[in-house]
Design a protein around this motif. Sequence first.
Motif, PDB file in Angstrom:
ATOM      1  N   ARG B 322       3.415   4.795  11.375  1.00  0.00           N
ATOM      2  CA  ARG B 322       2.910   4.356   9.908  1.00  0.00           C
ATOM      3  C   ARG B 322       1.605   3.688  10.296  1.00  0.00           C
ATOM      4  N   THR B 325      -1.711   5.400   9.165  1.00  0.00           N
ATOM      5  CA  THR B 325      -2.285   5.255   7.926  1.00  0.00           C
ATOM      6  C   THR B 325      -3.383   3.931   7.933  1.00  0.00           C
ATOM      7  N   ILE B 340      -4.581  -0.060  -1.651  1.00  0.00           N
ATOM      8  CA  ILE B 340      -3.349  -0.567  -2.975  1.00  0.00           C
ATOM      9  C   ILE B 340      -2.769   0.802  -3.435  1.00  0.00           C
ATOM     10  N   ASN B 341      -3.873   1.757  -3.684  1.00  0.00           N
ATOM     11  CA  ASN B 341      -3.482   3.017  -4.564  1.00  0.00           C
ATOM     12  C   ASN B 341      -3.651   4.210  -3.559  1.00  0.00           C
ATOM     13  N   LEU B 342      -3.227   4.183  -2.344  1.00  0.00           N
ATOM     14  CA  LEU B 342      -3.178   5.190  -1.486  1.00  0.00           C
ATOM     15  C   LEU B 342      -1.926   5.858  -1.858  1.00  0.00           C
ATOM     16  N   ASP B 343      -2.224   7.445  -1.954  1.00  0.00           N
ATOM     17  CA  ASP B 343      -1.087   8.254  -2.270  1.00  0.00           C
ATOM     18  C   ASP B 343      -0.181   8.735  -1.275  1.00  0.00           C
ATOM     19  N   LEU B 344       0.573   7.929  -0.879  1.00  0.00           N
ATOM     20  CA  LEU B 344       1.278   8.094   0.558  1.00  0.00           C
ATOM     21  C   LEU B 344       2.581   8.912   0.084  1.00  0.00           C
ATOM     22  N   GLY B 345       3.166   9.544   1.082  1.00  0.00           N
ATOM     23  CA  GLY B 345       4.331  10.403   0.836  1.00  0.00           C
ATOM     24  C   GLY B 345       5.665   9.495   0.488  1.00  0.00           C
ATOM     25  N   TYR B 346       6.407   9.677  -0.587  1.00  0.00           N
ATOM     26  CA  TYR B 346       7.486   8.982  -0.830  1.00  0.00           C
ATOM     27  C   TYR B 346       8.650   9.955  -1.218  1.00  0.00           C
ATOM     28  N   ALA B 347       9.847   9.622  -0.613  1.00  0.00           N
ATOM     29  CA  ALA B 347      11.143  10.231  -0.865  1.00  0.00           C
ATOM     30  C   ALA B 347      12.133   9.355  -0.018  1.00  0.00           C
ATOM     31  N   PHE B 350      12.437   8.880   3.753  1.00  0.00           N
ATOM     32  CA  PHE B 350      11.406   8.398   4.562  1.00  0.00           C
ATOM     33  C   PHE B 350      10.586   6.991   4.388  1.00  0.00           C
ATOM     34  N   SER B 351      10.767   6.477   3.207  1.00  0.00           N
ATOM     35  CA  SER B 351      10.217   5.174   2.534  1.00  0.00           C
ATOM     36  C   SER B 351      10.681   4.714   1.579  1.00  0.00           C
ATOM     37  N   VAL B 353       9.457   3.067  -2.359  1.00  0.00           N
ATOM     38  CA  VAL B 353       8.534   3.599  -3.179  1.00  0.00           C
ATOM     39  C   VAL B 353       7.131   3.259  -2.875  1.00  0.00           C
ATOM     40  N   TRP B 354       7.104   1.654  -2.566  1.00  0.00           N
ATOM     41  CA  TRP B 354       5.649   1.442  -2.044  1.00  0.00           C
ATOM     42  C   TRP B 354       5.941   1.460  -0.403  1.00  0.00           C
ATOM     43  N   ASP B 355       5.151   2.109   0.220  1.00  0.00           N
ATOM     44  CA  ASP B 355       5.098   2.352   1.786  1.00  0.00           C
ATOM     45  C   ASP B 355       4.943   0.728   2.087  1.00  0.00           C
TER      46      ASP B 355
END
Lengths: 368, 368
Positions: B322, B325, B340-347, B350-351, B353-355
């Motif tokens: 991580r 990033t 704050i609004n970086l569009d990072l991968g969520y599922a 893996f993470s 909701v907020w990385d």
Amino acid sequence: MEIDAAQRKVLVRDLQRGDSAWESYDQLLIATGAVPLCPDLPGSDAVDICGVNTLESGLEIRRRLDRGGMKKGVVVGGGYIGLEMAEALVRHGLEVSLVNRAPQVMGTLDHDMGALVSQALRDVGVSLYLEETLTAFETRAGKVTGVVTDRRTLPADIVILGLGVRPNTALAASAGIPLGDKGSIRVNERMQTGVAGIWAAGDCAESFHLVSRRPFHIALGTVANRHGRVAGINLGGGYATFPGVVGTAVTKICQMEVARTGLQEEELRELGIEWISAVIKSRTRAGYFPGAGEITVKVLAERGSGRLLGGQIVGMEGSAKRIDTLATALHAGFTVEEMINLDLGYAPPFSPVWDPVVIAAREVAKEL
Amino acid sequence: MEIDAAQRKVLVRDLQRGDSAWESYDQLLIATGAVPLCPDLPGSDAVDICGVNTLESGLEIRRRLDRGGMKKGVVVGGGYIGLEMAEALVRHGLEVSLVNRAPQVMGTLDHDMGALVSQALRDVGVSLYLEETLTAFETRAGKVTGVVTDRRTLPADIVILGLGVRPNTALAASAGIPLGDKGSIRVNERMQTGVAGIWAAGDCAESFHLVSRRPFHIALGTVANRHGRVAGINLGGGYATFPGVVGTAVTKICQMEVARTGLQEEELRELGIEWISAVIKSRTRAGYFPGAGEITVKVLAERGSGRLLGGQIVGMEGSAKRIDTLATALHAGFTVEEMINLDLGYAPPFSPVWDPVVIAAREVAKEL
């Protein structure tokens, strides 16, 4: 429910008492989410045809499976929901078929990368019926018994629909609030709609795509969550903006991790953007390190400028979250040339010396 | 070896034949690497005091351990090499002590984050002797038997030295090539030294730190590899530049992953940069997902501007990478507000909701 924007009032129906009353508001937030796409086809109201759009609908499917007696499951739709449900049915011991209209599952990937996911599904025993269209359901005594496509009938004890969603904007539209991409509610960076005093956030609201530089609707929990934060701060008298998305999404199907960000070939074609791309195979860890698995990375860049346009990853454990590097690079507007010297973390348990996403960017840069 | 830069000649010694000859060159690359720091202390030439700077020196340590009979190992130095060797000795069944001059191991982290690593070492059974300085070795018949610090003597069957390295630049200096940070060879972005026709790359050469905006020497394989690529392209008549580093490094000690990038508090203090920071605890996956482990993230940003200055991560599986990033965000020069609004991968696998890295950036932004 009804909105009178001129009077700043909403008609609220009390579902338990059955009556309605007009309530006034200073600021109104519309967070009506999305509704799952359901086909209006013969037999579609039969028992054991299941959408998966709430926690309760997921629990209901589980209860039906736990009751036993189900042998054959058919999943319609090859997106995130369809694939995750196909895996769940396989794990419950069902014989699983998946029907998908496109030539490969996971339509948010290019076909060459989607083909890797299709193969991973076949490897865990899912029968794929690609380029086939759902036309009807076979039923007996009100219960589903089969899925009919334009090419065959698949017997089914349970059918899962994963056909996507559309923004739930009937209320907003009826109030005269301007809509945008795919019928979602048009908002500015503060999540204000086109009507004074009315805000929107979540799956019903539009975003801005930072790579295509166009309004863009995407129904994902991460985006909805960030929408909500920005709308909430602004509604409360603060100041926050949501600049937009780059289209990142990750998922996992059995052992295979899948990730994407930015624009894919089909989107680029529609936008008239010309691109170059490279697909590379590498390892998730140093080759000699225990547990090093295969990873395939595709990177797309704009012809001429070399501006990074998107990336896709399919691979074993440790693959998916590498998409964050590409996503952050998209936010930064980096070219693939600028990505070559990114100072990323290396140690044998985590990566080859050159991170796979950088190897892919480097390969694309060679073609510039 | 000797360089005559005016004549563009090098004196090459043939180690097998024992003779020397002047060879002429058009372009010369100096890639002399680094040399491990070895203390000149009483007893330091005893048997079983081992540095780890080549593949062969690692194999030699393993051979000695495999011969058996070793019970107590002492590691001097709490950096990457020291910690990885401490783990290796524990896995070989030795009773391990580690001596470190600083108050916490892993001096490339701030003390609060280093303390987490110190604790992880204690948890796997390593005895730490912090804020102690090596003063001598005890020996018997030419073999090491103990490590003497300013506070005690630790019995030892084997001693591992992990005291860091310095650039190997005696040859370059004797040829009049200008040196820079920590005595490394000063180069421009194309890896050219200050003397015409002479290039340098790898652990002997300087880099530029993109966050401090100062010349900076760092001896890491990833950086050396990128140096080599750029020097090679330029030497061959092509054109490539190495803009610089952001100071990223990752490692793993037993189950604990450790990562850092950018500038740490000590560096900021020396540079006169004022900072704000936040430390957050989160999970590597959605909290309810099997295998979700703890992750601690520290983010530092410049006072006033909010410009990201660095980040540090300590946590379980899925934590270390991580850092990429944050590293990419440092390359981009992002503020914590922009992160704050970086569009990072969520599922869920893996993470949250907020990385976690975004949660940390958001916490710092609140203090702006």
